[in-house]
Design a protein around this motif. Structure first.
Motif, mmCIF file in Angstrom:
data_model
loop_
_atom_site.group_PDB
_atom_site.id
_atom_site.type_symbol
_atom_site.label_atom_id
_atom_site.label_comp_id
_atom_site.label_asym_id
_atom_site.label_seq_id
_atom_site.Cartn_x
_atom_site.Cartn_y
_atom_site.Cartn_z
ATOM 1 N N MET A 1 0.851 -1.189 0.000
ATOM 2 C CA MET A 1 0.000 0.000 0.000
ATOM 3 C C MET A 1 0.887 1.239 0.000
ATOM 4 O O MET A 1 1.851 1.324 0.766
ATOM 5 N N GLU A 2 0.577 2.184 -0.855
ATOM 6 C CA GLU A 2 1.320 3.432 -0.923
ATOM 7 C C GLU A 2 0.376 4.590 -0.616
ATOM 8 O O GLU A 2 -0.676 4.732 -1.233
ATOM 9 N N VAL A 3 0.762 5.398 0.364
ATOM 10 C CA VAL A 3 -0.037 6.560 0.756
ATOM 11 C C VAL A 3 0.531 7.796 0.072
ATOM 12 O O VAL A 3 1.732 8.058 0.132
ATOM 13 N N HIS A 4 -0.333 8.558 -0.608
ATOM 14 C CA HIS A 4 0.097 9.751 -1.322
ATOM 15 C C HIS A 4 -0.304 11.011 -0.542
ATOM 16 O O HIS A 4 -1.400 11.078 0.021
ATOM 17 N N GLU A 5 0.554 12.003 -0.538
ATOM 18 C CA GLU A 5 0.249 13.295 0.065
ATOM 19 C C GLU A 5 -0.353 13.132 1.464
ATOM 20 O O GLU A 5 -1.510 13.473 1.703
ATOM 21 N N ARG A 6 0.435 12.616 2.348
ATOM 22 C CA ARG A 6 -0.048 12.351 3.703
ATOM 23 C C ARG A 6 -0.470 13.652 4.399
ATOM 24 O O ARG A 6 0.293 14.600 4.473
ATOM 25 N N HIS A 7 -1.687 13.660 4.897
ATOM 26 C CA HIS A 7 -2.208 14.818 5.623
ATOM 27 C C HIS A 7 -2.216 14.491 7.119
ATOM 28 O O HIS A 7 -3.179 13.933 7.635
ATOM 29 N N ALA A 8 -1.115 14.805 7.770
ATOM 30 C CA ALA A 8 -0.985 14.489 9.194
ATOM 31 C C ALA A 8 -1.378 15.687 10.041
ATOM 32 O O ALA A 8 -1.380 16.823 9.584
#
Length: 257
Positions: A83-90
């Motif tokens: 799984m690849e997470v794009h543009e992580r909004h933390a």
């Protein structure tokens, strides 16, 4: 500064949605009400949260455990099990979820999280079903200045119904949902010292009854006046009102960029 948020109740007056999820997980603009409340606190520098869960609390735990999945674009590589997470909004948040029981009342929930509070240090306390454009930092400063055990945000609720202006039997004007009668009520945003927990007997204690009455009688409860926007989400009508504000870009509680 920590903020304790009550998120364990059933929400019987909005069963259209709360029979499926905890009331604070009902969505406004695709985000749980709980998220909106936390964003208000975070805007004022409060980023450590203790969330009192109960009814269907596993759904709140699942939301935070999969926060990136909820907030970001993802690619699932099924062949290679990746799984690849794009543009992580933390968010700069530290979140502690505490199971405070399915039937525990508001005071009892606060008592159950005492071990997570810093001794002698004030903390914020609120419900998981209302938003406001309240200046949390100013309320905290007000609390520190007066030196009492508790501060409550005092608000003036909007009128629920339109009002007729009359001259005899003739209606001379109509005002759609004017302000209420001018009375101030408990707005649900508190700043408290940990010692207030000593006033709570147990799970069957409502924060709004014995503890608040005792604080008032002891001259330990001060009111921080908030004259701006304040809106609870007790009913489906109020949920739809907040949704309309969000979708129209006029949500007063959206203080963040």
């Amino acid at each position: 500064m920590k903020a304790v948020i009550l998120a364990g109740g059933l929400g019987t007056r909005i069963l259209e949605e709360s029979h499926l999820k905890p009331k604070p997980m009902i969505e406004i603009g695709g985000k749980p009400m709980l998220w909106h409340i936390m964003k208000v606190f975070s805007h004022h520098g409060v980023n450590e949260f203790i969330i009192c869960v109960g009814y269907k609390g596993y759904l709140i735990k699942e939301f935070f455990s999969n926060y990136f999945l909820h907030m970001s674009d993802v690619t699932f590589d099924m062949q290679n099990n990746r799984m690849e997470v794009h543009e992580r909004h933390a968010e700069p948040w530290r979140v502690t979820l505490v199971d405070t029981g399915a039937d525990t009342l508001t005071g009892g929930r606060l008592k159950r999280v005492r071990e997570y509070l810093e001794p002698g240090q004030p903390f914020c306390f609120t419900y998981g079903d209302g938003v406001a454009d309240i200046d949390i930092a100013a309320e905290i400063a007000f609390h520190r200045a007066h030196g009492r055990l508790a501060t409550v945000a005092a608000v003036q609720p909007p009128g629920r119904y339109g009002a007729l202006v009359r001259q005899g039997d003739a209606v001379t004007a109509f005002m759609e949902k004017p302000q209420g009668d001018g009375g101030w009520i408990n707005g649900g945003f508190f700043v408290l010292q940990p010692d207030v927990v000593d006033l709570i007997d147990g799970d069957d204690c409502s924060w709004e009854v014995e503890p608040m009455q005792a604080l008032a009688a002891q001259n330990q409860l001060m009111a921080y006046e908030h004259a701006g926007f304040w809106q609870p989400m007790d009913t489906l009508r109020e949920k739809n009102l907040l949704e309309d504000m969000w979708q129209s870009g006029t949500a007063p509680w959206k203080l963040w960029a």
